[in-house]
Design a protein around this motif. Structure first.
Motif, PDB file in Angstrom:
ATOM      1  N   PHE A  87      21.462  30.731  79.317  1.00  0.00           N
ATOM      2  CA  PHE A  87      20.639  31.939  79.275  1.00  0.00           C
ATOM      3  C   PHE A  87      21.466  33.230  79.368  1.00  0.00           C
ATOM      4  O   PHE A  87      21.270  34.136  78.557  1.00  0.00           O
ATOM      5  CB  PHE A  87      19.590  31.884  80.392  1.00  0.00           C
ATOM      6  CG  PHE A  87      18.719  33.096  80.451  1.00  0.00           C
ATOM      7  CD1 PHE A  87      17.735  33.316  79.505  1.00  0.00           C
ATOM      8  CD2 PHE A  87      18.883  34.031  81.455  1.00  0.00           C
ATOM      9  CE1 PHE A  87      16.936  34.442  79.551  1.00  0.00           C
ATOM     10  CE2 PHE A  87      18.090  35.162  81.516  1.00  0.00           C
ATOM     11  CZ  PHE A  87      17.111  35.371  80.568  1.00  0.00           C
ATOM     12  N   PRO A  88      22.385  33.382  80.310  1.00  0.00           N
ATOM     13  CA  PRO A  88      23.109  34.665  80.423  1.00  0.00           C
ATOM     14  C   PRO A  88      23.962  35.011  79.205  1.00  0.00           C
ATOM     15  O   PRO A  88      24.072  36.174  78.825  1.00  0.00           O
ATOM     16  CB  PRO A  88      23.990  34.496  81.663  1.00  0.00           C
ATOM     17  CG  PRO A  88      23.326  33.432  82.457  1.00  0.00           C
ATOM     18  CD  PRO A  88      22.681  32.513  81.460  1.00  0.00           C
ATOM     19  N   CYS A  89      24.584  34.009  78.588  1.00  0.00           N
ATOM     20  CA  CYS A  89      25.474  34.307  77.454  1.00  0.00           C
ATOM     21  C   CYS A  89      24.845  33.957  76.110  1.00  0.00           C
ATOM     22  O   CYS A  89      25.512  34.064  75.073  1.00  0.00           O
ATOM     23  CB  CYS A  89      26.803  33.583  77.613  1.00  0.00           C
ATOM     24  SG  CYS A  89      26.691  31.784  77.464  1.00  0.00           S
ATOM     25  N   SER A  90      23.598  33.526  76.095  1.00  0.00           N
ATOM     26  CA  SER A  90      22.866  33.124  74.882  1.00  0.00           C
ATOM     27  C   SER A  90      23.579  32.010  74.117  1.00  0.00           C
ATOM     28  O   SER A  90      23.525  31.950  72.893  1.00  0.00           O
ATOM     29  CB  SER A  90      22.644  34.331  73.966  1.00  0.00           C
ATOM     30  OG  SER A  90      21.917  35.322  74.641  1.00  0.00           O
ATOM     31  N   GLY A  91      24.290  31.173  74.826  1.00  0.00           N
ATOM     32  CA  GLY A  91      24.941  30.021  74.223  1.00  0.00           C
ATOM     33  C   GLY A  91      26.307  30.302  73.633  1.00  0.00           C
ATOM     34  O   GLY A  91      26.923  29.417  73.064  1.00  0.00           O
ATOM     35  N   SER A  92      26.812  31.533  73.763  1.00  0.00           N
ATOM     36  CA  SER A  92      28.113  31.846  73.173  1.00  0.00           C
ATOM     37  C   SER A  92      29.278  31.440  74.070  1.00  0.00           C
ATOM     38  O   SER A  92      30.394  31.266  73.586  1.00  0.00           O
ATOM     39  CB  SER A  92      28.198  33.353  72.891  1.00  0.00           C
ATOM     40  OG  SER A  92      28.219  34.075  74.111  1.00  0.00           O
ATOM     41  N   GLY A  93      29.042  31.319  75.357  1.00  0.00           N
ATOM     42  CA  GLY A  93      30.108  30.962  76.291  1.00  0.00           C
ATOM     43  C   GLY A  93      30.865  32.157  76.819  1.00  0.00           C
ATOM     44  O   GLY A  93      31.764  32.009  77.634  1.00  0.00           O
ATOM     45  N   ALA A  94      30.534  33.356  76.320  1.00  0.00           N
ATOM     46  CA  ALA A  94      31.217  34.572  76.767  1.00  0.00           C
ATOM     47  C   ALA A  94      30.175  35.633  77.106  1.00  0.00           C
ATOM     48  O   ALA A  94      29.136  35.724  76.462  1.00  0.00           O
ATOM     49  CB  ALA A  94      32.154  35.086  75.682  1.00  0.00           C
ATOM     50  N   GLN A  95      30.472  36.427  78.100  1.00  0.00           N
ATOM     51  CA  GLN A  95      29.599  37.532  78.491  1.00  0.00           C
ATOM     52  C   GLN A  95      30.315  38.845  78.226  1.00  0.00           C
ATOM     53  O   GLN A  95      31.538  38.941  78.367  1.00  0.00           O
ATOM     54  CB  GLN A  95      29.247  37.451  79.978  1.00  0.00           C
ATOM     55  CG  GLN A  95      28.326  36.310  80.327  1.00  0.00           C
ATOM     56  CD  GLN A  95      28.035  36.280  81.817  1.00  0.00           C
ATOM     57  OE1 GLN A  95      28.943  36.291  82.623  1.00  0.00           O
ATOM     58  NE2 GLN A  95      26.756  36.231  82.151  1.00  0.00           N
ATOM     59  N   VAL A  96      29.526  39.846  77.887  1.00  0.00           N
ATOM     60  CA  VAL A  96      30.081  41.180  77.665  1.00  0.00           C
ATOM     61  C   VAL A  96      30.531  41.734  79.003  1.00  0.00           C
ATOM     62  O   VAL A  96      29.831  41.617  80.013  1.00  0.00           O
ATOM     63  CB  VAL A  96      29.014  42.094  77.014  1.00  0.00           C
ATOM     64  CG1 VAL A  96      29.533  43.512  76.860  1.00  0.00           C
ATOM     65  CG2 VAL A  96      28.588  41.525  75.679  1.00  0.00           C
ATOM     66  N   CYS A  97      31.717  42.348  79.026  1.00  0.00           N
ATOM     67  CA  CYS A  97      32.243  42.932  80.256  1.00  0.00           C
ATOM     68  C   CYS A  97      31.338  44.075  80.701  1.00  0.00           C
ATOM     69  O   CYS A  97      30.993  44.954  79.905  1.00  0.00           O
ATOM     70  CB  CYS A  97      33.672  43.440  80.020  1.00  0.00           C
ATOM     71  SG  CYS A  97      34.389  44.241  81.473  1.00  0.00           S
ATOM     72  N   ARG A  98      30.941  44.057  81.952  1.00  0.00           N
ATOM     73  CA  ARG A  98      30.017  45.082  82.437  1.00  0.00           C
ATOM     74  C   ARG A  98      30.710  46.391  82.788  1.00  0.00           C
ATOM     75  O   ARG A  98      30.057  47.416  82.925  1.00  0.00           O
ATOM     76  CB  ARG A  98      29.238  44.560  83.642  1.00  0.00           C
ATOM     77  CG  ARG A  98      30.104  44.219  84.799  1.00  0.00           C
ATOM     78  CD  ARG A  98      29.314  43.656  85.930  1.00  0.00           C
ATOM     79  NE  ARG A  98      30.222  43.347  87.024  1.00  0.00           N
ATOM     80  CZ  ARG A  98      29.852  42.906  88.178  1.00  0.00           C
ATOM     81  NH1 ARG A  98      28.574  42.720  88.411  1.00  0.00           N
ATOM     82  NH2 ARG A  98      30.727  42.651  89.099  1.00  0.00           N
ATOM     83  N   PHE A  99      32.012  46.393  82.934  1.00  0.00           N
ATOM     84  CA  PHE A  99      32.717  47.638  83.256  1.00  0.00           C
ATOM     85  C   PHE A  99      32.974  48.488  82.014  1.00  0.00           C
ATOM     86  O   PHE A  99      32.840  49.695  82.041  1.00  0.00           O
ATOM     87  CB  PHE A  99      34.035  47.346  83.987  1.00  0.00           C
ATOM     88  CG  PHE A  99      33.834  46.790  85.356  1.00  0.00           C
ATOM     89  CD1 PHE A  99      33.267  47.559  86.359  1.00  0.00           C
ATOM     90  CD2 PHE A  99      34.196  45.487  85.646  1.00  0.00           C
ATOM     91  CE1 PHE A  99      33.069  47.046  87.619  1.00  0.00           C
ATOM     92  CE2 PHE A  99      33.996  44.968  86.915  1.00  0.00           C
ATOM     93  CZ  PHE A  99      33.431  45.745  87.898  1.00  0.00           C
ATOM     94  N   CYS A 100      33.366  47.851  80.915  1.00  0.00           N
ATOM     95  CA  CYS A 100      33.676  48.618  79.703  1.00  0.00           C
ATOM     96  C   CYS A 100      32.590  48.480  78.641  1.00  0.00           C
ATOM     97  O   CYS A 100      32.719  49.050  77.557  1.00  0.00           O
ATOM     98  CB  CYS A 100      35.019  48.186  79.123  1.00  0.00           C
ATOM     99  SG  CYS A 100      35.045  46.476  78.517  1.00  0.00           S
ATOM    100  N   ALA A 101      31.530  47.715  78.916  1.00  0.00           N
ATOM    101  CA  ALA A 101      30.412  47.485  78.004  1.00  0.00           C
ATOM    102  C   ALA A 101      30.885  46.862  76.697  1.00  0.00           C
ATOM    103  O   ALA A 101      30.332  47.133  75.624  1.00  0.00           O
ATOM    104  CB  ALA A 101      29.626  48.759  77.762  1.00  0.00           C
ATOM    105  N   GLY A 102      31.923  46.050  76.741  1.00  0.00           N
ATOM    106  CA  GLY A 102      32.405  45.335  75.576  1.00  0.00           C
ATOM    107  C   GLY A 102      33.399  46.095  74.736  1.00  0.00           C
ATOM    108  O   GLY A 102      33.851  45.598  73.708  1.00  0.00           O
ATOM    109  N   LYS A 103      33.780  47.316  75.111  1.00  0.00           N
ATOM    110  CA  LYS A 103      34.720  48.127  74.324  1.00  0.00           C
ATOM    111  C   LYS A 103      36.175  47.768  74.615  1.00  0.00           C
ATOM    112  O   LYS A 103      37.048  47.978  73.776  1.00  0.00           O
ATOM    113  CB  LYS A 103      34.512  49.608  74.624  1.00  0.00           C
ATOM    114  CG  LYS A 103      33.152  50.124  74.219  1.00  0.00           C
ATOM    115  CD  LYS A 103      33.009  51.580  74.620  1.00  0.00           C
ATOM    116  CE  LYS A 103      31.595  52.055  74.364  1.00  0.00           C
ATOM    117  NZ  LYS A 103      31.370  53.398  74.888  1.00  0.00           N
ATOM    118  N   GLY A 104      36.470  47.314  75.806  1.00  0.00           N
ATOM    119  CA  GLY A 104      37.844  47.023  76.195  1.00  0.00           C
ATOM    120  C   GLY A 104      38.570  48.237  76.743  1.00  0.00           C
ATOM    121  O   GLY A 104      39.698  48.132  77.198  1.00  0.00           O
ATOM    122  N   ILE A 105      37.937  49.396  76.669  1.00  0.00           N
ATOM    123  CA  ILE A 105      38.523  50.654  77.144  1.00  0.00           C
ATOM    124  C   ILE A 105      37.551  51.294  78.136  1.00  0.00           C
ATOM    125  O   ILE A 105      36.346  51.355  77.883  1.00  0.00           O
ATOM    126  CB  ILE A 105      38.786  51.620  75.972  1.00  0.00           C
ATOM    127  CG1 ILE A 105      39.798  50.994  75.007  1.00  0.00           C
ATOM    128  CG2 ILE A 105      39.288  52.969  76.460  1.00  0.00           C
ATOM    129  CD1 ILE A 105      39.979  51.772  73.731  1.00  0.00           C
TER     130      ILE A 105
END
Length: 153
Positions: A87-105
């Motif tokens: 449920f949390p990752c929708s089956g992808s196995g990875a979650q978006v980083c909550r600090f950078c919102a997936g940007k990496g910066i």
């Protein structure tokens, strides 16, 4: 010996220690009768006693039954294949980083209108993290399997 003045002699000659019975001869000569056997009556149980006994029996049954039930459920669940997506990752196995919102910066406001951008230390600039619920498998773990915490460190 009856005219002795010592306390021991007086005790020896007293009627308390004499061997002759002090009861009249008529009563002393009769044999003792045994009482007839009395019926043992059932214990009278009041409502509070019945409730206390019932609670004790139920507590023992629950204390044994609940662990047996869970053990049976775990055994049955391990026999079935689990295909439910996480449920949390929708089956992808990875979650978006909550600090950078997936940007990496990460953008930090320093003050006086100045900002500074730096690589996210949480995801190491990737923008995503391994899902902690499914450990990256993408499959939702069963409820009883969640008790075990798997740490990669």
């Amino acid at each position: 010996m009856a005219t002795s003045s010592s306390p021991l002699a007086a005790l020896h000659s007293s009627s308390f220690t004499s061997s002759t019975p002090s009861l009249p001869c008529k009563l002393a000569a009769q044999p003792r009768r045994r009482r007839p056997y009395t019926r043992i009556r059932a214990i009278d149980l009041d409502q509070n006693t019945i409730v206390a006994i019932s609670v004790g029996v139920v507590s023992i049954a629950v204390g044994i039954g609940v662990p047996v039930f869970y053990e049976t459920q775990i055994d049955n669940a391990s026999k079935r294949e689990n295909t439910q997506p996480c449920f949390p990752c929708s089956g992808s196995g990875a979650q978006v980083c909550r600090f950078c919102a997936g940007k990496g910066i990460v953008t930090v406001v320093l003050g006086a209108g100045e900002t500074e951008e730096s690589k996210c230390v949480n995801c190491d600039g990737i923008g995503s993290l391994t899902c902690t619920t499914c450990q990256g498998s993408g499959i939702q773990p069963r409820y009883l399997d969640r008790r075990e915490f798997k740490d990669d460190d």
